[in-house]
Enzyme design. Structure first.
Site, PDB file in Angstrom:
ATOM      1  N   ILE A 632       3.653  10.932  -4.940  1.00 61.46           N
ATOM      2  CA  ILE A 632       4.174  10.482  -6.236  1.00 61.46           C
ATOM      3  C   ILE A 632       3.058  10.343  -7.248  1.00 61.46           C
ATOM      4  CG2 ILE A 632       5.343   8.597  -7.440  1.00 61.46           C
ATOM      5  CD1 ILE A 632       6.836   8.000  -4.874  1.00 61.46           C
ATOM      6  N   GLY A 633       1.916   9.774  -6.824  1.00 58.60           N
ATOM      7  CA  GLY A 633       0.821   9.575  -7.766  1.00 58.60           C
ATOM      8  C   GLY A 633      -0.441   9.130  -7.068  1.00 58.60           C
ATOM      9  N   GLY A 635      -4.249   6.857  -7.547  1.00 59.29           N
ATOM     10  CA  GLY A 635      -4.981   5.853  -8.296  1.00 59.29           C
ATOM     11  C   GLY A 635      -6.406   5.784  -7.825  1.00 59.29           C
ATOM     12  N   PHE A 637      -7.830   3.534  -6.027  1.00 68.87           N
ATOM     13  CA  PHE A 637      -7.979   3.020  -4.673  1.00 68.87           C
ATOM     14  C   PHE A 637      -6.869   3.486  -3.746  1.00 68.87           C
ATOM     15  CE2 PHE A 637      -9.565  -0.594  -7.406  1.00 68.87           C
ATOM     16  CZ  PHE A 637     -10.888  -0.230  -7.304  1.00 68.87           C
ATOM     17  N   VAL A 640       0.311   7.154  -3.541  1.00 69.00           N
ATOM     18  CA  VAL A 640       1.676   6.686  -3.306  1.00 69.00           C
ATOM     19  C   VAL A 640       2.541   7.882  -2.914  1.00 69.00           C
ATOM     20  CG1 VAL A 640       3.676   5.510  -4.282  1.00 69.00           C
ATOM     21  CG2 VAL A 640       1.383   4.831  -4.983  1.00 69.00           C
ATOM     22  N   LYS A 656       2.470   3.085  -0.291  1.00 71.67           N
ATOM     23  CA  LYS A 656       1.158   3.101  -0.945  1.00 71.67           C
ATOM     24  C   LYS A 656       0.066   3.075   0.113  1.00 71.67           C
ATOM     25  CE  LYS A 656      -0.039   1.752  -4.873  1.00 71.67           C
ATOM     26  NZ  LYS A 656      -0.348   1.104  -6.154  1.00 71.67           N
ATOM     27  N   ASP A 729      -4.359  -1.995 -15.705  1.00 75.25           N
ATOM     28  CA  ASP A 729      -4.177  -0.534 -15.652  1.00 75.25           C
ATOM     29  C   ASP A 729      -2.795  -0.154 -16.177  1.00 75.25           C
ATOM     30  OD1 ASP A 729      -4.889   2.088 -15.217  1.00 75.25           O
ATOM     31  OD2 ASP A 729      -4.338   2.081 -13.099  1.00 75.25           O
TER      32      ASP A 729
END
Length: 891
Positions: A632-633, A635, A637, A640, A656, A729
């Site tokens: 999904i995405g 980041g 750290f 997901v 996650k 964020d």
């Protein structure tokens, strides 16, 4: 000689057969509704001297073969929808004296070849997104008297050749990106200058004292630049000056504290109407000579400086004042009673100073006063009853002073008081008088943090227009009166930190407009509802009421002994699995992505349902081995993934994965575990930008609703939690939408808990995301709530323009913030995403929509300024967005 004049009422397209009228000398077609392109056949009109097509709806480009109209002297194409570049062929029009193409959509810069038209007298390209720099060749226009190139995205320095145009009367280059300093001899080079507009640029250096020699100058607008040094213009020579706007600069003289000495030179300026010197870093006292300024002076603003001392009583001589703004500064002493002589005064702001003593009764003499701001001073005594004479008073802010005594009944009987009444953070006592019922049209009432006591009068229920009511931090007691049920327009209600008792009224969960309810630290008892505002844990607070039970599982309250309605099912579960050999943590935030409608019957939920026992193998299977197709995405750290848990009725989940090898991941995990979160099935980034998102519309009302939801969440995190939470964020991909298009702030992986010790290390890793992170984070500053506001401002502008801050068009000094700022106020429509602009059935509705768009972009621009203290407060953002929503919902 053949002249054609049609001034109103025509529509359709302009016939190309007009090009056959070979003897046509003048063609006037202003204020019509012609559409389509300008016929290139007009280039055949060799005898044409004047072409006047202002205020139509022409689109397309300016025909290059207009250059064949060799006798053309005036070309007026203003206020159309023309695009493309300015044809360089126009430079062949050797007789052209007037070229007015303002208020279009022209790009491509100002062609340097236009400098060959030595007959030019009037040139206006105002409010076109031209870009580029000002060509030095325009210095050949020795006959030029008016040069208007404001709001054109121009950059670079102003060529020295421009300052040799000695016949110039009007020079306007406002709202561009112009840099460098002005020549010291500018005032000697422009002896005929009447208007000088250089505001809203990036000009530096000293404001040249030689401007004193522009003896015909009427309007001087140099505000919103980076001018510095002491202000040394001798205004005594500018006898015709009407408006002086120098705000938002830095005029302080080093080592001196008499920056307002120039006021003495304004005494001869008998036509002066506007004097704006706000936020100029001026230091010194306000001289007695202020009272000798023009009796025509209507607008005096010298707030946001470092002025000290007392306000001279001579201020009362400025009898023409409509607006007087002196705060914030460091003024002391008493407010002079002579202010009561300013009979035309409509707006008075003395806030943010150190005024002491009582509020003068003489303020009651200001019968036209519309708004009064005296907040954040040291004012004492009672609120004067003489304010009842201010029959036009719409808003009153006396917050954060030392006022005492009771609420004056006379004040509460003012029918004009419809906007706001802010009396918080004083020492007011007694109960709320029943006369409060006269404030039937009041929108905002804040009586918080006083010593008010007693029961709440039932008369408060007659204030049916209230949208925000703050009574927190007082000594109120007793049961809330049932009459409050009529306050159905309330969006924010804060009753915290009092002694209210009894059960939570049932009508709270029936208010459809209520967005936030704070009942914390009272003595309420019984069951907490689960409907209405109570079905969203972030929308209400009941902390510190020890005899409450039930409610949402997240409240962790004891179960009620009596049988009542079943509690609503939790919408998320958290599971943590540590896989140490692989050096990562899997954090599974399981959300019922296909959740039931809100009107579905709630089910019994136990505390054990908050956690699922899911094995790593099940997660591996659910995500197809953490396949990139399920990603999904990403980041800083974590990553997901979406997945389906077959052992849990095929529930759709988000997983996650925290990468512990990345420095700072452990701290991020600690914060996420503490904060929790809701995962929804669509984020704002995909909603805005995904080409596959064809099933969702992106209309204006949806966008404002989403922005209001996000702002409300931030307001809660910043101002309503026991520990202030900074998200850190905020960006579209972290704003999650449920099936009802309600926005939720997610991904608290970088969140910071101000004042809490969770082993946070703000220097670890990157703070935020490029494009959304505020500039102060880039130089190592700590994360703050102001940083979240900046990110929200960028997010708002992206939602409204559908342009990401990292878009390739934003280069060479142009940013999303600057892009939006330059569109205000008249070109906002041009930067708004087309999907957000809905055609309205009436002209009045279209005007309201445009006003809402302007107001929304102003919020985004205000939130995303570089200076953290100057950013709009998030609680104000919530109020302003709700006002915009109210307007849109009534169209």
């Amino acid at each position: 000689m053949l002249t054609i004049v049609f001034r109103k009422g025509l529509e359709g397209s302009l016939s190309p057969h007009v090009g056959n009228l070979s003897f046509l000398r003048e063609l006037y077609l202003p204020n019509n509704s012609f559409q389509g392109t300008i016929p290139h056949e007009l280039g055949r009109l060799s005898a044409l001297r004047i072409l006047y097509l202002n205020r139509n709806k022409f689109s397309g480009v300016i025909p290059a073969n207009l250059s064949c109209c060799s006798n053309l002297e005036e070309l007026w194409l203003a206020r159309n929808n023309l695009a493309g570049s300015i044809p360089k062929e126009l430079s062949l029009l050797s007789k052209l004296a007037i070229l007015v193409i303002e208020f279009n959509k022209l790009t491509g810069g100002i062609p340097p070849l236009l400098g060959n038209i030595t007959s030019m007298e009037l040139f206006s390209v105002l409010r076109n997104p031209l870009g580029g720099s000002i060509p030095a060749t325009l210095g050949h226009w020795k006959r030029l008297t008016a040069f208007y190139s404001g709001e054109c995205n121009l950059y670079g320095s102003i060529p020295h050749s421009i300052f040799n145009l000695s016949l110039l009367v009007n020079l306007s280059l406002a709202e561009n990106n112009l840099t460098s300093s002005l020549p010291s001899e500018i005032g000697n080079q422009f002896p005929n200058l009447e208007l000088l507009h250089l505001r809203d640029n990036q000009l530096t250096g000293v404001l040249p004292p030689s401007i004193s020699n522009c003896s015909k100058l009427q309007i001087l607008e140099m505000n919103d630049n980076n001018f510095s040094g002491k202000l040394r213009i001798d205004f005594s020579k500018l006898r015709d000056i009407d408006s002086i706007r120098l705000g938002n600069n830095n005029f302080h003289g080093r080592g001196e504290a008499d920056d307002l000495r120039f006021i003495d030179s304004l005494i001869n300026c008998t036509k002066l109407v506007n004097l704006l010197l706000y936020n100029c870093n001026l230091i010194g006292v306000l001289p007695i000579s202020i009272g000798n300024l023009s009796d025509q002076l209507s607008f005096l603003a010298i707030g946001d400086n470092q002025l000290f001392g007392s306000i001279p009583s001579s201020i009362g001589s400025l009898v023409g004042l409509n607006t007087l703004s002196l705060g914030p500064n460091r003024f002391r002493g008493k407010i002079p009673t002579t202010i009561g002589k300013l009979q035309k005064l409509q707006r008075l702001s003395l806030s943010g100073n150190q005024f002491s003593g009582p509020i003068p009764d003489a303020i009651g003499n200001l019968s036209l006063l519309y708004s009064l701001y005296l907040y954040s001073n040291k004012l004492e005594g009672q609120i004067p009853s003489s304010l009842e004479n201010c029959k036009e008073l719409n808003g009153l802010n006396l917050a954060n002073n030392r006022l005492s005594g009771k609420l004056p009944k006379q004040l509460l009987q003012l029918p004009s008081l419809t906007n706001f009444l802010f009396l918080s953070k004083n020492s007011l006592s007694g109960s709320i008088p029943s006369e409060v019922k006269h404030l039937k049209l009041l929108s905002f009432l804040d009586l918080s943090y006083n010593n008010l006591s007693g029961n709440i009068t039932s008369s408060l229920g007659e204030c049916i227009s209230l949208t925000e009511l703050y009574l927190s931090g007082n000594l109120f007691q007793g049961v809330l009166p049932s009459s409050l049920s009529s306050l159905g327009a309330l969006e924010v209600l804060d009753l915290s930190q009092n002694n209210f008792s009894g059960k939570i009224p049932q009508f709270f969960d029936k208010w459809k407009s209520l967005k936030f309810l704070n009942l914390s630290f009272n003595e309420f008892e019984g069951e907490v509802p689960v409907l209405g505002v109570f079905d969203n844990a972030s929308a209400f607070s009941v902390l510190g009421n020890n005899r409450l039970c039930g409610g949402l599982v997240t409240l962790e309250l004891p179960k009620c002994k009596e049988k009542g309605s079943k509690k609503q099912k939790m919408h998320f579960f958290i599971l943590v699995i540590v896989i140490s050999p692989m050096l990562f943590i899997v954090l599974c935030c399981v959300y019922l992505l296909c959740k039931k409608k809100r009107n579905s019957p709630p089910s019994e939920s136990s505390g054990n349902e908050r956690f699922l026992n899911v094995s790593y193998n099940e997660l591996l299977k659910a995500t197809d081995g953490f396949s990139t197709t399920n990603l999904i995405g990403n980041g800083g750290f974590s990553s997901v993934y979406k997945g389906i848990l077959t052992s849990y009725d095929n529930k759709l989940v988000a997983v996650k994965v925290l990468h512990l090898q990345n420095r700072g991941a452990t701290q991020a995990f600690s914060r996420m575990r503490w904060l929790g979160g809701n995962i929804r099935h669509l984020d704002v980034h995909d909603w805005l930008h995904s080409s596959a998102n064809t099933s969702k519309t992106r209309n204006l009302l949806q966008r404002i609703n989403i922005l209001r939801d996000v702002a409300t969440a931030l307001d809660y995190l910043h101002n309503c939690c026991q520990t202030t939470i900074v998200h850190g964020d905020l960006k579209p991909s972290n704003i999650l939408l449920d099936e009802d298009m309600v926005a939720h702030v997610g991904d608290f992986g970088l969140a910071r808990l101000l004042g809490a010790d969770l082993n946070q290390n703000s220097s670890t890793g990157v703070k935020g995301t490029i494009g959304y992170a505020p500039p102060e984070y880039g130089i190592g500053n700590e994360m703050t709530s102001c940083g979240d506001v900046y990110s929200f401002g960028i997010l708002l502008l992206e939602v409204m323009t559908r342009k990401m801050p990292t878009d390739g068009v934003f280069n060479e000094g142009l940013s999303l913030h600057k892009f939006a700022y330059m569109a205000l106020p008249d070109h906002v429509i041009d930067v708004i995403d087309n999907d957000a602009i809905e055609l309205q059935s009436t002209e009045a509705n279209a005007k309201k929509v445009e006003e809402c768009l302007i107001a929304t972009i102003k919020i985004g621009v205000s939130c995303s300024v570089d200076s953290p203290p100057q950013r709009m407060k998030i609680e104000v953002v919530v109020i302003e967005l709700q006002r915009i929503l109210d307007v849109l919902q009534n169209i």
